[in-house]
Design a protein around this motif. Structure first.
Motif, PDB file in Angstrom:
ATOM      1  N   LYS A   1      -3.322  10.821   1.184  1.00  0.00           N
ATOM      2  CA  LYS A   1      -1.866  10.677   1.175  1.00  0.00           C
ATOM      3  C   LYS A   1      -1.232  11.746   2.055  1.00  0.00           C
ATOM      4  O   LYS A   1      -1.723  12.877   2.119  1.00  0.00           O
ATOM      5  CB  LYS A   1      -1.315  10.708  -0.255  1.00  0.00           C
ATOM      6  N   SER A   2      -0.173  11.361   2.743  1.00  0.00           N
ATOM      7  CA  SER A   2       0.512  12.277   3.663  1.00  0.00           C
ATOM      8  C   SER A   2       1.822  12.720   3.016  1.00  0.00           C
ATOM      9  O   SER A   2       2.765  11.944   2.939  1.00  0.00           O
ATOM     10  CB  SER A   2       0.833  11.564   4.980  1.00  0.00           C
ATOM     11  N   ILE A   3       1.830  13.958   2.538  1.00  0.00           N
ATOM     12  CA  ILE A   3       2.999  14.454   1.817  1.00  0.00           C
ATOM     13  C   ILE A   3       3.699  15.522   2.664  1.00  0.00           C
ATOM     14  O   ILE A   3       3.061  16.478   3.119  1.00  0.00           O
ATOM     15  CB  ILE A   3       2.587  15.056   0.449  1.00  0.00           C
TER      16      ILE A   3
ATOM     17  N   THR B   1       0.867  -1.191   0.000  1.00  0.00           N
ATOM     18  CA  THR B   1       0.000   0.000   0.000  1.00  0.00           C
ATOM     19  C   THR B   1       0.900   1.236   0.000  1.00  0.00           C
ATOM     20  O   THR B   1       0.556   2.282   0.524  1.00  0.00           O
ATOM     21  CB  THR B   1      -0.938   0.020   1.232  1.00  0.00           C
ATOM     22  N   ARG B   2       2.079   1.083  -0.605  1.00  0.00           N
ATOM     23  CA  ARG B   2       3.109   2.111  -0.554  1.00  0.00           C
ATOM     24  C   ARG B   2       2.715   3.400  -1.280  1.00  0.00           C
ATOM     25  O   ARG B   2       3.058   4.500  -0.866  1.00  0.00           O
ATOM     26  CB  ARG B   2       4.393   1.543  -1.182  1.00  0.00           C
TER      27      ARG B   2
ATOM     28  N   ILE C   1       8.718   6.986   4.094  1.00  0.00           N
ATOM     29  CA  ILE C   1       7.826   7.254   2.955  1.00  0.00           C
ATOM     30  C   ILE C   1       7.092   5.982   2.549  1.00  0.00           C
ATOM     31  O   ILE C   1       7.682   4.913   2.494  1.00  0.00           O
ATOM     32  CB  ILE C   1       8.659   7.806   1.770  1.00  0.00           C
ATOM     33  N   GLY C   2       5.808   6.145   2.283  1.00  0.00           N
ATOM     34  CA  GLY C   2       4.987   4.987   1.901  1.00  0.00           C
ATOM     35  C   GLY C   2       4.164   4.475   3.068  1.00  0.00           C
ATOM     36  O   GLY C   2       3.222   3.720   2.892  1.00  0.00           O
TER      37      GLY C   2
ATOM     38  N   ALA D   1      10.102  17.282   0.702  1.00  0.00           N
ATOM     39  CA  ALA D   1      11.055  16.772   1.687  1.00  0.00           C
ATOM     40  C   ALA D   1      11.867  15.620   1.098  1.00  0.00           C
ATOM     41  O   ALA D   1      11.385  14.906   0.220  1.00  0.00           O
ATOM     42  CB  ALA D   1      10.297  16.286   2.905  1.00  0.00           C
TER      43      ALA D   1
ATOM     44  N   ALA E   1      -2.357   5.938   5.307  1.00  0.00           N
ATOM     45  CA  ALA E   1      -1.301   5.009   5.724  1.00  0.00           C
ATOM     46  C   ALA E   1      -1.313   4.875   7.239  1.00  0.00           C
ATOM     47  O   ALA E   1      -1.567   5.839   7.970  1.00  0.00           O
ATOM     48  CB  ALA E   1       0.064   5.507   5.250  1.00  0.00           C
TER      49      ALA E   1
HETATM   50  N1  5CA Z   1       0.647   4.347   1.874  1.00  0.00           N
HETATM   51  C1  5CA Z   1       0.356   5.230   0.764  1.00  0.00           C
HETATM   52  C2  5CA Z   1      -1.102   5.534   0.630  1.00  0.00           C
HETATM   53  S1  5CA Z   1      -1.826   6.197   2.050  1.00  0.00           S
HETATM   54  C3  5CA Z   1       1.193   6.443   0.903  1.00  0.00           C
HETATM   55  O1  5CA Z   1       1.877   6.645   1.893  1.00  0.00           O
HETATM   56  N2  5CA Z   1       1.133   7.273  -0.152  1.00  0.00           N
HETATM   57  S2  5CA Z   1       1.778   8.720  -0.117  1.00  0.00           S
HETATM   58  O2  5CA Z   1       1.428   9.322  -1.371  1.00  0.00           O
HETATM   59  O3  5CA Z   1       1.417   9.423   1.046  1.00  0.00           O
HETATM   60  O4  5CA Z   1       3.315   8.482   0.000  1.00  0.00           O
HETATM   61  C4  5CA Z   1       4.088   8.368  -1.075  1.00  0.00           C
HETATM   62  C5  5CA Z   1       4.557   9.784  -1.380  1.00  0.00           C
HETATM   63  O5  5CA Z   1       5.870   9.933  -0.907  1.00  0.00           O
HETATM   64  C6  5CA Z   1       4.625  10.127  -2.848  1.00  0.00           C
HETATM   65  O6  5CA Z   1       3.411  10.616  -3.320  1.00  0.00           O
HETATM   66  C7  5CA Z   1       5.680  11.181  -2.883  1.00  0.00           C
HETATM   67  O7  5CA Z   1       5.144  12.469  -2.669  1.00  0.00           O
HETATM   68  C8  5CA Z   1       6.536  10.853  -1.691  1.00  0.00           C
HETATM   69  N3  5CA Z   1       7.806  10.291  -2.150  1.00  0.00           N
HETATM   70  C9  5CA Z   1       8.014   9.112  -2.747  1.00  0.00           C
HETATM   71  N4  5CA Z   1       9.324   8.947  -3.033  1.00  0.00           N
HETATM   72  C10 5CA Z   1       9.947  10.067  -2.610  1.00  0.00           C
HETATM   73  C11 5CA Z   1      11.286  10.519  -2.617  1.00  0.00           C
HETATM   74  N5  5CA Z   1      12.269   9.792  -3.112  1.00  0.00           N
HETATM   75  N6  5CA Z   1      11.558  11.718  -2.076  1.00  0.00           N
HETATM   76  C12 5CA Z   1      10.587  12.477  -1.547  1.00  0.00           C
HETATM   77  N7  5CA Z   1       9.302  12.107  -1.523  1.00  0.00           N
HETATM   78  C13 5CA Z   1       8.981  10.923  -2.053  1.00  0.00           C
END
Ligand code: 5CA
Length: 158
Positions: free
Chosen positions: A50-52, A31-32, A102-103, A89, A131
């Motif tokens: 999503k938590s950004i 669910t990444r 992340i994820g 970030a 998440a």
């Molecule tokens: N578990 C899922 C659904 S809830 C989740 O955590 N999705 S998310 O969108 O919140 O987390 C993935 C996000 O992390 C991506 O959309 C992206 O914004 C961020 N991300 C992924 N890889 C990187 C990276 N290398 N550097 C910075 N941000 C990243």
């Protein structure tokens, strides 16, 4: 205890302390990403919260935007809300300020107290999935639960 198990337990603890019985699902598939999470639970991508994490460039503070899965967050809109420029970030910064990788970053129960902005589009759903600490776990929340757990401000983020 394995790191992932600890992360999931910390999310469960925050929910319990808040007196909430939000369902937490542990899934065998990833669910990444928002797309993977939507597929795993069988909901629309918009229903994934999503938590950004952003980093405010002058102060170095972390900022959390909880957005509907299909939306592209405008950095300019976030910057206007924060009052200074922001950047995406790095993975290390995400871990430092949230305590999660992340994820798996949940929108609440974070290491540091971050400014939180919630995408108004999430209020178009009765419930959403976020998440729950790991890239294999999600939690079901109502918009009201998300708001009370995060103390976030609801904004238009696109
Ligand atoms: N578990 C899922 C659904 S809830 C989740 O955590 N999705 S998310 O969108 O919140 O987390 C993935 C996000 O992390 C991506 O959309 C992206 O914004 C961020 N991300 C992924 N890889 C990187 C990276 N290398 N550097 C910075 N941000 C990243």
């Amino acid at each position: 205890m394995a790191r992932r198990k600890k992360s999931l337990e910390s999310v469960r603890r925050v929910l319990a302390e808040a007196g909430l019985e939000c369902p937490v699902l542990e899934l065998p598939t990833s669910t990444r990403t928002s797309a993977e999470a939507a597929q795993a639970v069988g909901c629309s991508i918009g229903q994934i919260a999503k938590s950004i994490v952003f980093r405010a460039t002058r102060s170095g503070s972390g900022v959390l935007v909880v957005a509907s899965g299909g939306n592209r967050i405008s950095e300019q809109v976030v910057a206007e809300r924060v009052g200074e420029a922001v950047e995406m970030a790095t993975p290390a910064f995400v871990r430092e300020v949230t305590g999660f990788a992340i994820g798996g970053v949940p929108p609440f129960g974070l290491e540091e107290k971050l400014a939180v902005f919630i995408d108004e589009d999430l209020f178009g759903f009765e419930e959403m999935w976020a998440a729950a600490g790991t890239p294999h776990a999600v939690v079901c929340l109502t918009p009201a639960e998300l708001t009370s757990l995060t103390g976030g401000t609801v904004v238009k983020i696109t």
